[in-house]
Design a protein around this motif. Structure first.
Motif, PDB file in Angstrom:
ATOM      1  N   THR A   4       7.036  -7.697   4.028  1.00  0.00           N
ATOM      2  CA  THR A   4       6.350  -6.446   4.347  1.00  0.00           C
ATOM      3  C   THR A   4       6.783  -5.392   3.348  1.00  0.00           C
ATOM      4  OG1 THR A   4       8.099  -5.805   5.912  1.00  0.00           O
ATOM      5  CG2 THR A   4       6.213  -7.004   6.807  1.00  0.00           C
ATOM      6  N   ILE A   5       5.816  -4.587   2.878  1.00  0.00           N
ATOM      7  CA  ILE A   5       6.098  -3.592   1.842  1.00  0.00           C
ATOM      8  C   ILE A   5       5.485  -2.261   2.253  1.00  0.00           C
ATOM      9  CG2 ILE A   5       5.918  -3.025  -0.603  1.00  0.00           C
ATOM     10  CD1 ILE A   5       5.297  -5.984  -1.148  1.00  0.00           C
ATOM     11  N   ASP A   6       6.305  -1.238   2.326  1.00  0.00           N
ATOM     12  CA  ASP A   6       5.864   0.123   2.650  1.00  0.00           C
ATOM     13  C   ASP A   6       6.086   0.992   1.421  1.00  0.00           C
ATOM     14  OD1 ASP A   6       5.209   2.558   3.890  1.00  0.00           O
ATOM     15  OD2 ASP A   6       7.275   2.835   4.573  1.00  0.00           O
ATOM     16  N   ILE A   7       4.991   1.355   0.744  1.00  0.00           N
ATOM     17  CA  ILE A   7       5.075   2.139  -0.488  1.00  0.00           C
ATOM     18  C   ILE A   7       4.906   3.612  -0.143  1.00  0.00           C
ATOM     19  CG2 ILE A   7       4.134   2.482  -2.798  1.00  0.00           C
ATOM     20  CD1 ILE A   7       2.882  -0.364  -2.511  1.00  0.00           C
ATOM     21  N   GLY A   8       6.009   4.349  -0.185  1.00  0.00           N
ATOM     22  CA  GLY A   8       5.976   5.776   0.111  1.00  0.00           C
ATOM     23  C   GLY A   8       6.113   6.604  -1.147  1.00  0.00           C
ATOM     24  N   ASN A   9       6.017   7.904  -0.997  1.00  0.00           N
ATOM     25  CA  ASN A   9       6.096   8.790  -2.159  1.00  0.00           C
ATOM     26  C   ASN A   9       7.487   8.860  -2.763  1.00  0.00           C
ATOM     27  OD1 ASN A   9       3.371  10.078  -2.453  1.00  0.00           O
ATOM     28  ND2 ASN A   9       3.751  10.568  -0.309  1.00  0.00           N
ATOM     29  N   ILE A  61       2.134  -8.355   3.598  1.00  0.00           N
ATOM     30  CA  ILE A  61       1.298  -7.219   3.965  1.00  0.00           C
ATOM     31  C   ILE A  61       1.918  -5.967   3.377  1.00  0.00           C
ATOM     32  CG2 ILE A  61       2.486  -6.971   6.202  1.00  0.00           C
ATOM     33  CD1 ILE A  61      -0.214  -5.916   7.324  1.00  0.00           C
ATOM     34  N   LEU A  62       1.076  -5.052   2.910  1.00  0.00           N
ATOM     35  CA  LEU A  62       1.610  -3.818   2.347  1.00  0.00           C
ATOM     36  C   LEU A  62       0.776  -2.622   2.782  1.00  0.00           C
ATOM     37  CD1 LEU A  62      -0.099  -2.575  -0.360  1.00  0.00           C
ATOM     38  CD2 LEU A  62       0.713  -4.727  -1.313  1.00  0.00           C
ATOM     39  N   SER A  63       1.440  -1.503   2.908  1.00  0.00           N
ATOM     40  CA  SER A  63       0.778  -0.212   3.100  1.00  0.00           C
ATOM     41  C   SER A  63       1.234   0.698   1.970  1.00  0.00           C
ATOM     42  CB  SER A  63       1.116   0.405   4.458  1.00  0.00           C
ATOM     43  OG  SER A  63       2.469   0.809   4.516  1.00  0.00           O
ATOM     44  N   SER A  64       0.354   1.578   1.534  1.00  0.00           N
ATOM     45  CA  SER A  64       0.671   2.420   0.385  1.00  0.00           C
ATOM     46  C   SER A  64       0.043   3.791   0.543  1.00  0.00           C
ATOM     47  CB  SER A  64       0.160   1.765  -0.901  1.00  0.00           C
ATOM     48  OG  SER A  64       0.327   2.620  -2.006  1.00  0.00           O
ATOM     49  N   VAL A  65       0.837   4.826   0.250  1.00  0.00           N
ATOM     50  CA  VAL A  65       0.305   6.187   0.145  1.00  0.00           C
ATOM     51  C   VAL A  65       0.361   6.650  -1.304  1.00  0.00           C
ATOM     52  CG1 VAL A  65       0.879   6.789   2.530  1.00  0.00           C
ATOM     53  CG2 VAL A  65       2.556   7.226   0.721  1.00  0.00           C
ATOM     54  N   VAL A  66       0.606   5.696  -2.218  1.00  0.00           N
ATOM     55  CA  VAL A  66       0.641   5.975  -3.661  1.00  0.00           C
ATOM     56  C   VAL A  66      -0.431   5.097  -4.318  1.00  0.00           C
ATOM     57  CG1 VAL A  66       2.081   6.119  -5.732  1.00  0.00           C
ATOM     58  CG2 VAL A  66       3.127   6.384  -3.466  1.00  0.00           C
ATOM     59  N   PRO A  67      -1.661   5.593  -4.437  1.00  0.00           N
ATOM     60  CA  PRO A  67      -2.748   4.745  -4.962  1.00  0.00           C
ATOM     61  C   PRO A  67      -2.433   4.084  -6.290  1.00  0.00           C
ATOM     62  CG  PRO A  67      -3.633   6.791  -4.062  1.00  0.00           C
ATOM     63  CD  PRO A  67      -2.132   6.930  -4.041  1.00  0.00           C
ATOM     64  N   ALA A  68      -1.678   4.769  -7.148  1.00  0.00           N
ATOM     65  CA  ALA A  68      -1.370   4.203  -8.461  1.00  0.00           C
ATOM     66  C   ALA A  68      -0.532   2.936  -8.372  1.00  0.00           C
ATOM     67  CB  ALA A  68      -0.644   5.244  -9.316  1.00  0.00           C
ATOM     68  N   LEU A  69       0.153   2.729  -7.253  1.00  0.00           N
ATOM     69  CA  LEU A  69       1.009   1.556  -7.112  1.00  0.00           C
ATOM     70  C   LEU A  69       0.397   0.451  -6.251  1.00  0.00           C
ATOM     71  CD1 LEU A  69       4.618   3.043  -6.740  1.00  0.00           C
ATOM     72  CD2 LEU A  69       3.689   1.729  -8.646  1.00  0.00           C
ATOM     73  N   GLU A 244       8.109  -2.868  11.351  1.00  0.00           N
ATOM     74  CA  GLU A 244       7.693  -3.566  12.564  1.00  0.00           C
ATOM     75  C   GLU A 244       6.170  -3.510  12.720  1.00  0.00           C
ATOM     76  OE1 GLU A 244       9.852  -1.503  15.565  1.00  0.00           O
ATOM     77  OE2 GLU A 244      11.788  -2.343  15.002  1.00  0.00           O
ATOM     78  N   GLY A 245       5.594  -2.360  12.379  1.00  0.00           N
ATOM     79  CA  GLY A 245       4.150  -2.220  12.456  1.00  0.00           C
ATOM     80  C   GLY A 245       3.433  -3.105  11.457  1.00  0.00           C
ATOM     81  N   LEU A 246       3.991  -3.234  10.271  1.00  0.00           N
ATOM     82  CA  LEU A 246       3.385  -4.117   9.271  1.00  0.00           C
ATOM     83  C   LEU A 246       3.404  -5.566   9.743  1.00  0.00           C
ATOM     84  CD1 LEU A 246       4.809  -2.533   6.000  1.00  0.00           C
ATOM     85  CD2 LEU A 246       2.405  -2.622   6.678  1.00  0.00           C
ATOM     86  N   GLU A 247       4.505  -5.979  10.343  1.00  0.00           N
ATOM     87  CA  GLU A 247       4.578  -7.349  10.870  1.00  0.00           C
ATOM     88  C   GLU A 247       3.520  -7.560  11.946  1.00  0.00           C
ATOM     89  OE1 GLU A 247       5.665 -10.537  13.576  1.00  0.00           O
ATOM     90  OE2 GLU A 247       5.921  -8.408  14.088  1.00  0.00           O
ATOM     91  N   LEU A 248       3.349  -6.575  12.813  1.00  0.00           N
ATOM     92  CA  LEU A 248       2.330  -6.651  13.865  1.00  0.00           C
ATOM     93  C   LEU A 248       0.930  -6.746  13.270  1.00  0.00           C
ATOM     94  CD1 LEU A 248       1.388  -6.204  16.892  1.00  0.00           C
ATOM     95  CD2 LEU A 248       1.340  -3.770  16.314  1.00  0.00           C
ATOM     96  N   LEU A 249       0.621  -5.876  12.312  1.00  0.00           N
ATOM     97  CA  LEU A 249      -0.730  -5.831  11.745  1.00  0.00           C
ATOM     98  C   LEU A 249      -1.032  -7.065  10.908  1.00  0.00           C
ATOM     99  CD1 LEU A 249      -1.336  -2.099  10.806  1.00  0.00           C
ATOM    100  CD2 LEU A 249      -1.778  -3.318  12.933  1.00  0.00           C
ATOM    101  N   TYR A 250      -0.027  -7.656  10.308  1.00  0.00           N
ATOM    102  CA  TYR A 250      -0.277  -8.887   9.552  1.00  0.00           C
ATOM    103  C   TYR A 250      -0.882  -9.957  10.459  1.00  0.00           C
ATOM    104  CZ  TYR A 250       0.394 -13.174   6.920  1.00  0.00           C
ATOM    105  OH  TYR A 250       0.178 -14.377   6.289  1.00  0.00           O
ATOM    106  N   HIS A 251      -0.293 -10.120  11.641  1.00  0.00           N
ATOM    107  CA  HIS A 251      -0.773 -11.164  12.537  1.00  0.00           C
ATOM    108  C   HIS A 251      -2.127 -10.815  13.159  1.00  0.00           C
ATOM    109  CE1 HIS A 251       2.820 -13.547  12.108  1.00  0.00           C
ATOM    110  NE2 HIS A 251       3.555 -12.480  12.319  1.00  0.00           N
ATOM    111  N   ARG A 252      -2.473  -9.537  13.179  1.00  0.00           N
ATOM    112  CA  ARG A 252      -3.818  -9.149  13.649  1.00  0.00           C
ATOM    113  C   ARG A 252      -4.865  -9.314  12.553  1.00  0.00           C
ATOM    114  NH1 ARG A 252      -3.942  -5.873  18.510  1.00  0.00           N
ATOM    115  NH2 ARG A 252      -6.120  -5.477  17.963  1.00  0.00           N
ATOM    116  N   ASN A 253      -4.423  -9.301  11.291  1.00  0.00           N
ATOM    117  CA  ASN A 253      -5.376  -9.237  10.170  1.00  0.00           C
ATOM    118  C   ASN A 253      -5.095 -10.292   9.097  1.00  0.00           C
ATOM    119  OD1 ASN A 253      -6.879  -6.374  10.507  1.00  0.00           O
ATOM    120  ND2 ASN A 253      -4.738  -6.175  11.152  1.00  0.00           N
ATOM    121  N   ARG A 254      -4.325 -11.304   9.402  1.00  0.00           N
ATOM    122  CA  ARG A 254      -3.934 -12.262   8.373  1.00  0.00           C
ATOM    123  C   ARG A 254      -5.151 -12.880   7.701  1.00  0.00           C
ATOM    124  NH1 ARG A 254      -0.657 -17.198  10.547  1.00  0.00           N
ATOM    125  NH2 ARG A 254       0.476 -15.580  11.664  1.00  0.00           N
TER     126      ARG A 254
END
Length: 256
Positions: A4-9, A61-69, A244-254
């Motif tokens: 799981t990858i959370d890309i923040g500013n 699964i990844l979430s990003s608030v940095v579009p360039a990355l 934890e949320g990324l792990e949850l969403l992966y299994h909903r959207n794998r």
């Protein structure tokens, strides 16, 4: 195992799950000029030092608030782990109805946090995330994401005070011994910490008045523990809520 990858500013936070158990987590500075190869080598070294291998990664699964990355990490995952990551966005199945004027404007980390908190508590919620910005999200017991508040983060406030004044020093953000500072550093620490506590409690109470009901108030993010213990409104700190949320969403959207 799930990466799981959370890309923040400010930071990129990585988590490695075996089932629903978080086996490892790492934090790297966000640098939009780094390439997929640079981040890839850093991650491989971190995994290796913790005793894991790329072959153990079966999904990502990844979430990003940095579009360039976002594209950088998509490429990294495909190159080094031979997986196509699930990328969280407004169309991701989060289990929540997004009651927002334009759902595309919602930061993916806010969706992830809201989904994780709702799955755990199933109640009216306010989720406070202490990141580069501090966000407040309102979720109803009937699984509706209503929106929230975005405020400058505590780190931004501290940096602004230091950079815009000639004589005030940059200080560590910790709890001072007294509210009334007996030196300049103590006075700044008091203003930052207790001023921010007042901001958090004030916004939460105004949100609850507007909602017409009390909510379960959950905090996450880098400075959550420091702030939460001084507030009157935050009830629980979950430092790994986003992972934890990324792990949850992966299994909903794998991906199949």
């Amino acid at each position: 195992m799930l990466l799981t990858i959370d890309i923040g500013n400010t930071n990129v936070v990585w988590g490695l799950f075996e089932g629903s158990t978080l086996r490892g987590h790492w934090r790297l500075a966000t640098e939009s000029r780094r390439t997929d190869n640079e981040y890839g080598i850093l991650l491989l070294n971190l995994l290796n030092n913790a005793g894991f291998t790329p072959e153990q990664i079966t999904g990502c699964i990844l979430s990003s608030v940095v579009p360039a990355l976002t594209g950088t990490f998509d490429s990294l995952v495909q190159t080094y782990f031979h997986r196509t990551p699930v990328i969280v966005g407004p169309d991701t199945d989060s289990g929540l109805a997004l009651r927002y004027a334009n759902p595309k404007e919602i930061g993916s980390d806010r969706i992830v946090n809201a989904a994780a908190a709702y799955a755990r508590y199933r109640s009216d919620l306010i989720i406070v995330d202490f990141g580069t910005a501090t966000t407040f999200c309102a979720v109803t017991k009937s699984a509706e994401y209503l929106g929230g508040v975005i405020a400058p983060g505590l780190g931004i406030s501290a940096d602004a005070l230091f950079s815009r004044t000639a004589k005030l020093p940059k200080v560590e953000i910790i709890r001072p011994k007294t509210v009334i500072g007996t030196d300049t550093i103590g006075g700044i620490q008091s203003g930052l910490l207790f001023g921010y506590v007042g901001l958090v409690d004030g916004i939460v109470r105004r949100m609850e008045r507007e909602l017409g009901r009390t909510s379960t108030v959950i905090a996450t993010g880098g400075l959550a523990t420091v702030i939460a213990q001084e507030t009157e409104t935050i009830q629980e700190v979950r430092p790994f809520l986003t992972l934890e949320g990324l792990e949850l969403l992966y299994h909903r959207n794998r991906l199949t």
